[in-house]
Design an enzyme around this catalytic site. Structure first.
Site, PDB file in Angstrom:
ATOM      1  N   VAL A   1      54.412  -6.349  -3.920  1.00 38.39           N
ATOM      2  CA  VAL A   1      55.187  -7.190  -3.229  1.00 38.39           C
ATOM      3  C   VAL A   1      56.472  -6.666  -2.616  1.00 38.39           C
ATOM      4  CG1 VAL A   1      56.342  -9.674  -3.278  1.00 38.39           C
ATOM      5  CG2 VAL A   1      54.392  -9.021  -4.612  1.00 38.39           C
ATOM      6  N   LEU A   2      56.768  -6.526  -1.439  1.00 35.06           N
ATOM      7  CA  LEU A   2      57.874  -5.887  -0.916  1.00 35.06           C
ATOM      8  C   LEU A   2      57.972  -4.342  -1.612  1.00 35.06           C
ATOM      9  CD1 LEU A   2      60.552  -8.562  -0.801  1.00 35.06           C
ATOM     10  CD2 LEU A   2      59.078  -7.758   1.328  1.00 35.06           C
ATOM     11  N   GLY A   3      58.990  -3.856  -1.874  1.00 33.31           N
ATOM     12  CA  GLY A   3      59.002  -2.785  -2.714  1.00 33.31           C
ATOM     13  C   GLY A   3      59.195  -3.411  -4.195  1.00 33.31           C
TER      14      GLY A   3
ATOM     15  N   GLY B   1      56.998  -4.264  -6.353  1.00 34.81           N
ATOM     16  CA  GLY B   1      55.772  -3.957  -6.942  1.00 34.81           C
ATOM     17  C   GLY B   1      54.902  -4.933  -7.331  1.00 34.81           C
TER      18      GLY B   1
ATOM     19  N   GLY C   1      52.958 -10.226  -9.236  1.00 35.54           N
ATOM     20  CA  GLY C   1      52.059 -11.194  -9.133  1.00 35.54           C
ATOM     21  C   GLY C   1      52.252 -12.385  -8.199  1.00 35.54           C
TER      22      GLY C   1
ATOM     23  N   LYS D   1      56.644 -15.292   5.417  1.00 37.44           N
ATOM     24  CA  LYS D   1      55.909 -14.839   6.429  1.00 37.44           C
ATOM     25  C   LYS D   1      55.403 -16.064   7.116  1.00 37.44           C
ATOM     26  CE  LYS D   1      55.240 -10.269   5.646  1.00 37.44           C
ATOM     27  NZ  LYS D   1      55.188  -9.313   6.433  1.00 37.44           N
TER      28      LYS D   1
HETATM   29  N1  LIG Z   1      59.610  -2.004   6.900  1.00 37.43           N
HETATM   30  C1  LIG Z   1      58.362  -2.403   6.740  1.00 37.43           C
HETATM   31  O1  LIG Z   1      57.804  -3.142   7.697  1.00 37.43           O
HETATM   32  C2  LIG Z   1      57.586  -2.112   5.614  1.00 37.43           C
HETATM   33  C3  LIG Z   1      57.814  -1.769   4.414  1.00 37.43           C
HETATM   34  N2  LIG Z   1      56.838  -1.631   3.476  1.00 37.43           N
HETATM   35  C4  LIG Z   1      57.697  -1.045   2.241  1.00 37.43           C
HETATM   36  O2  LIG Z   1      57.018   0.132   1.962  1.00 37.43           O
HETATM   37  C5  LIG Z   1      56.842   0.430   0.560  1.00 37.43           C
HETATM   38  C6  LIG Z   1      55.388   0.560   0.252  1.00 37.43           C
HETATM   39  O3  LIG Z   1      54.661  -0.768   0.424  1.00 37.43           O
HETATM   40  P1  LIG Z   1      52.912  -0.650   0.478  1.00 37.43           P
HETATM   41  O4  LIG Z   1      52.404   0.528   1.369  1.00 37.43           O
HETATM   42  O5  LIG Z   1      52.526  -2.009   0.819  1.00 37.43           O
HETATM   43  O6  LIG Z   1      52.749  -0.513  -1.116  1.00 37.43           O
HETATM   44  P2  LIG Z   1      51.778   0.376  -2.090  1.00 37.43           P
HETATM   45  O7  LIG Z   1      51.925  -0.112  -3.320  1.00 37.43           O
HETATM   46  O8  LIG Z   1      50.506   0.258  -1.032  1.00 37.43           O
HETATM   47  O9  LIG Z   1      52.250   1.858  -1.972  1.00 37.43           O
HETATM   48  C7  LIG Z   1      53.480   2.218  -2.494  1.00 37.43           C
HETATM   49  C8  LIG Z   1      53.385   3.597  -2.466  1.00 37.43           C
HETATM   50  O10 LIG Z   1      54.607   4.247  -2.615  1.00 37.43           O
HETATM   51  C9  LIG Z   1      54.723   5.094  -3.631  1.00 37.43           C
HETATM   52  N3  LIG Z   1      55.884   5.278  -4.404  1.00 37.43           N
HETATM   53  C10 LIG Z   1      56.226   4.337  -5.403  1.00 37.43           C
HETATM   54  N4  LIG Z   1      57.310   4.651  -5.972  1.00 37.43           N
HETATM   55  C11 LIG Z   1      57.439   6.073  -5.586  1.00 37.43           C
HETATM   56  C12 LIG Z   1      58.753   7.034  -5.713  1.00 37.43           C
HETATM   57  N5  LIG Z   1      59.526   6.686  -6.764  1.00 37.43           N
HETATM   58  N6  LIG Z   1      58.403   8.241  -5.061  1.00 37.43           N
HETATM   59  C13 LIG Z   1      57.461   8.405  -4.296  1.00 37.43           C
HETATM   60  N7  LIG Z   1      56.471   7.414  -3.876  1.00 37.43           N
HETATM   61  C14 LIG Z   1      56.474   6.273  -4.696  1.00 37.43           C
HETATM   62  C15 LIG Z   1      53.207   4.902  -4.422  1.00 37.43           C
HETATM   63  O11 LIG Z   1      52.897   6.046  -5.012  1.00 37.43           O
HETATM   64  P3  LIG Z   1      51.458   6.283  -5.894  1.00 37.43           P
HETATM   65  O12 LIG Z   1      50.250   6.202  -4.728  1.00 37.43           O
HETATM   66  O13 LIG Z   1      51.699   7.337  -6.504  1.00 37.43           O
HETATM   67  O14 LIG Z   1      51.364   4.750  -6.845  1.00 37.43           O
HETATM   68  C16 LIG Z   1      52.284   4.479  -3.248  1.00 37.43           C
HETATM   69  O15 LIG Z   1      51.691   5.522  -2.690  1.00 37.43           O
HETATM   70  C17 LIG Z   1      57.488  -1.167  -0.191  1.00 37.43           C
HETATM   71  O16 LIG Z   1      58.946  -0.849  -0.420  1.00 37.43           O
HETATM   72  C18 LIG Z   1      57.326  -1.977   0.942  1.00 37.43           C
HETATM   73  O17 LIG Z   1      58.596  -3.015   0.883  1.00 37.43           O
HETATM   74  C19 LIG Z   1      55.882  -2.342   3.358  1.00 37.43           C
HETATM   75  C20 LIG Z   1      55.316  -2.850   4.569  1.00 37.43           C
HETATM   76  C21 LIG Z   1      56.085  -2.758   5.986  1.00 37.43           C
HETATM   77  C1  LIG Z   2      58.035  -5.825   5.353  1.00 37.47           C
HETATM   78  C2  LIG Z   2      56.920  -6.069   4.498  1.00 37.47           C
HETATM   79  O1  LIG Z   2      55.701  -6.803   4.896  1.00 37.47           O
HETATM   80  C3  LIG Z   2      56.922  -5.466   2.949  1.00 37.47           C
HETATM   81  O2  LIG Z   2      57.974  -4.878   2.886  1.00 37.47           O
HETATM   82  O3  LIG Z   2      56.155  -5.569   2.359  1.00 37.47           O
HETATM   83 MG   LIG Z   3      54.527  -6.801   3.089  1.00 31.16          MG
END
Ligand SMILES: NC(=O)C1=CN([C@@H]2O[C@H](COP(=O)(O)OP(=O)(O)OC[C@H]3O[C@@H](n4cnc5c(N)ncnc54)[C@H](OP(=O)(O)O)[C@@H]3O)[C@@H](O)[C@H]2O)C=CC1
Ligand SMILES: CC(=O)C(=O)O
Ligand SMILES: [Mg+2]
Length: 763
Positions: A79-81, A83, A86, A97
């Site tokens: 969820v967002l960043g 994690g 839940g 959304k």
């Molecule tokens: N601006 C936007 O429009 C969007 C932003 N996001 C942001 O992107 C991020 C990831 O989302 P999402 O891809 O859905 O999530 P996922 O859980 O699918 O992926 C997260 C990824 O980030 C990696 N990661 C986590 N912590 C660290 C760290 N400290 N150093 C390096 N890599 C790390 C994870 O590594 P590992 O594979 O090793 O677990 C994984 O590869 C979130 O912060 C989310 O808010 C997402 C969608 C849209």
């Molecule tokens: C923007 C978005 O969908 C996310 O940070 O998960």
């Molecule tokens: Mg999202």
């Protein structure tokens, strides 16, 4: 910063809690007022709709809300960043959304938070919901499960299944990268890209960028365990392995040397000074983790002033966030009954978004946005989420791509008509004020408030300062203003964010009263009286400041009578050259559209000449909102049905307008219903020169204008904005004492844009 976050936290929690918990409710679209309605809506009538759908399942789009209904579905694993917090804790995001779908693209959403982490079971649950929805937006599901889930659902379902964190993000990132490369003069075939993150969002972005020409061998992926290299054991999966490379490098710092693009979709603050320094010349840094980016824009500015920077946040330039895409992409997909969202539709969205930032803006949009704001460059790589053009440009291009690629079950036949429908929505929504705010923000003029001690004015100033809309100049006793700032818990910093002019301690007193006397000396105001007036009438001080050019605009009238304030504006600011009198225009944002009414406050019984002048000036106001004015001269007479003085006045005014402003779409005299409804108008006068609904309703008398304005305000559930004063030599506006804090904010933005327009006209 901590204090700012605490305040934001408090404001965000209140926003979610009040006026009712959460951000959504379900509303009925049909009336259910009597026995007959009940018989139609429910048993027995509803059975006929069911039978039609049994015969032809596609008619579900005609008889139910399904065709405009999207499921936003999550299991709360990424969820967002934040994690894996839940499904329950993810609900505010999913409701959020849903609100964005509704507000930006008029799409209805049911948000479903599903307590299931097993991909197969989750797939079964969502697939079983296919009859409910016209499309499914999967949200915040972690990698690699999200890949398995989306792929399986796409195969099983005959509606668009779209994992927004993958493809919505990828579309926006691709648009921003394309434009970032344009700005830095680099070639997509040659650049080297390093990621932080190998999850849903990052891998989807890479796949799309590769399909658009970025060489796969120029990509290095890093995640929590560092570089993704061939043979790595920790946290690997087949999707990540696609990007594994042969290397001995193990950390982000090892691989960032000379990189052209950093793509962060991972976690807060993973990028430091060292990594920033190592990047190649003119780097593109996309730190997109939410809510805290991988590196702060402040640090980037300090260490790499040559960088082009984007984040996922609203409060910095270049917000790359999937909100730029998903509402509008689904709008196009739903409108053609698409069975999927395919590559062609995604690429169409990428180019639509990228082109919007670089496109020459049309006259109407330029007026609305004030040019500067939309100038393509390092700080404007990608359109802003509130840009109404997103709704006008993305859905038609997506719809066309769906039709061309053979996935549209209900192809659009007339794209001009479709575009008009989209336009109608944009101007019906509250978005109508947005262009005005954007212009105001980019010019940040000085606005003076004679009622500077008013609590509403002070509260409004907090919003205006926070949003960077203007620099407020408050007239009022300093100690009273400071006391009230504290009492109201405001954060305004006097002499920095606001300027205070204390009439009890006015260093310009001599100049003020002499100026006043010079203007009014031959109208019965002697020096002693001039001194008394300047001491006791803040509106006079404000008007003099405006007259001398010490401020750009004034807003008065929060206390006291309208006409008293107008008298000072009339005497001290005066009329615009060539204008015979003032008039007022009130805007009303309604569910049916946005309408402007005039003259609501000034002329009791205007002459035909004044009606014509008012109509032409009011049409200019309409243009400032990015709308094309369509004026109707309202009367009790319908196209010559009456011959009395009032009817003839509006008929004469029409002729004058046609001569003085031949390009203005105007018609009259007519009833108000004929002005708003083309079918009604066509029945009476099929040759009308007005098309569709009029948006500028010009009334024959003050009674008619003021009564209809107040009636519509109370009965029509509209949002009133105004009165907007037209005809003044400078941007001076007199509001009514019942104005709210929001009303003052809106009117300030309008006053600033009024001042900006005058500056542009005089250049
Ligand atoms: N601006 C936007 O429009 C969007 C932003 N996001 C942001 O992107 C991020 C990831 O989302 P999402 O891809 O859905 O999530 P996922 O859980 O699918 O992926 C997260 C990824 O980030 C990696 N990661 C986590 N912590 C660290 C760290 N400290 N150093 C390096 N890599 C790390 C994870 O590594 P590992 O594979 O090793 O677990 C994984 O590869 C979130 O912060 C989310 O808010 C997402 C969608 C849209
Ligand atoms: C923007 C978005 O969908 C996310 O940070 O998960
Ligand atoms: Mg999202």
């Amino acid at each position: 910063m901590a204090n700012r976050n605490d305040k934001l936290r408090e404001a965000a929690l209140d926003y979610h809690r009040y006026p009712t918990p959460g951000k959504l409710s379900v509303t009925a679209t049909t009336t259910l007022a009597n026995q007959r309605d009940l018989a139609l809506a429910y048993s027995p009538g509803v059975a006929f709709a069911c039978e039609e759908i049994v015969k032809n399942p596609d008619t579900a789009a005609d008889y139910t809300a399904r065709g405009n209904l999207v499921g936003v579905i999550s299991n709360g694993t990424a969820v967002l960043g934040l994690g894996p917090i839940g499904p329950l804790a993810s609900k505010p995001v999913m409701e959020g959304k849903a609100v964005l779908f509704k507000k930006f693209a008029n799409i209805d959403v049911f948000d479903l938070e599903v307590n299931e982490t097993d991909p197969q079971k989750f797939i079964d649950i969502v697939a079983a919901l296919e009859p409910t929805f016209g499309g499914v937006n999967l949200e915040d599901i972690k990698a690699p499960e999200c890949f398995i889930i989306e792929e399986a659902l796409r195969k099983r379902c005959n509606i668009p299944i779209f994992h927004d964190d993958q493809h919505g993000t990828a579309i926006c990132v691709a648009a921003a990268v394309l434009n970032g490369l344009r700005v830095t003069g680099k070639d997509i075939n040659k650049v080297r890209l390093v990621t932080s993150g190998a999850g849903a969002a990052a891998l989807a972005c890479l796949n799309l960028l590769v399909s658009m020409g970025l060489p796969k061998h120029n990509i290095t992926v890093t995640d929590r365990f560092g570089v993704v290299y061939k043979g790595r054991a920790e946290e690997m999966d087949p999707w990540k392995a696609e990007y594994a490379i042969e290397t001995n490098a193990r950390t982000l710092s090892d691989v960032i040397e000379g990189a052209d693009i950093f793509l962060g979709l991972s976690a807060p603050n993973v990028m430091g000074e060292d990594e920033l320094r190592k990047m190649g010349e003119g780097p593109i840094i996309m730190a997109l983790a939410n809510p805290t980016p991988e590196v702060s824009p402040e640090l980037v500015k300090e260490i790499r002033p040559d960088a082009v920077m984007a984040t996922g946040r609203t409060d910095y330039p270049n917000q790359v966030n999937n909100v730029l895409c998903f509402p509008f992409l689904f709008r196009g997909a739903l409108d053609v009954g698409a069975t999927e969202i395919n590559e062609e539709m995604k690429i169409a969205a990428v180019h639509a978004i990228a082109d919007l930032a670089t496109a020459e803006v049309s006259d109407v949009v330029a007026t609305a946005y004030g040019g500067e704001e939309l100038k393509f460059g390092p700080e404007y790589l990608i359109p802003k989420p509130f840009d109404p053009r997103l709704m006008l440009e993305i859905p038609p291009r997506v719809a066309k791509a769906a039709m061309a690629s053979g996935v549209a079950k209900r192809p659009i036949e007339d794209f001009d008509e479709y575009r008009q429908q989209l336009e109608g929505f944009v101007f019906r929504s509250g978005l109508v004020m947005k262009p005005v705010f954007d212009v105001a923000r980019s010019h940040k003029k000085r606005v003076v408030y004679p009622e500077g001690e008013s609590r509403r004015v002070l509260q409004a100033c907090q919003v205006l300062v926070d949003d960077g809309i203007c620099h407020p100049v408050l007239i009022g006793r300093r100690e009273v203003i400071l006391e009230r700032i504290t009492e109201l818990g405001l954060r305004l910093v006097p002499d920095e964010q606001i300027e205070i002019h204390d009439p009890d301690d006015n260093p310009h007193f001599e100049q003020d009263w002499q100026d006043f006397h010079n203007i009014m000396g031959r109208r019965g105001i002697n020096p002693e009286y001039a001194r008394a007036i300047v001491r006791t009438r803040p509106t006079v001080i404000a008007a003099l400041m405006l007259r001398r050019g010490e401020v750009d605009a004034m807003l008065c009238g929060c206390q006291g009578g309208f006409l008293r304030h107008l008298r000072y504006v009339r005497n001290l600011v005066g009329l615009r050259k060539g204008v015979t009198d003032f008039s007022t225009v009130n805007m009303m944002i309604m569910k049916q559209g946005t309408f402007f009414l005039t003259d609501t406050y000034v002329s009791v019984d205007p002459t035909p000449e004044h009606v014509a002048e008012t109509t032409i000036m009011a049409a200019d106001v309409v243009k400032r909102f990015g709308m094309t004015p369509k004026a109707a001269l309202i009367s009790h007479s319908n196209f010559g049905s009456h011959e009395n003085k009032s009817a003839c006045k509006m008929r004469d005014a029409l002729q004058l307008i046609r001569t003085q402003a031949p390009d203005l779409e105007v018609e009259g005299e007519m009833h108000a219903d004929a002005a708003i409804s083309q079918p009604i108008r066509d029945r009476i006068f099929p040759h009308s020169m007005l098309s569709g609904s009029a948006n500028l309703l010009v009334m024959p008398t003050l009674d008619a204008a003021n009564i209809s304005y107040n009636m519509v305000k109370m009965l029509g559930d509209g949002l009133p904005v105004g009165p907007i004063l037209v005809g003044a030599a400078k941007s001076a506006h007199v509001v009514s004492p019942s104005i709210t804090v929001r009303g003052i904010v809106n009117m300030t933005a309008i006053a600033v844009v009024d001042a900006v327009t005058r500056t542009q006209e005089s250049q």
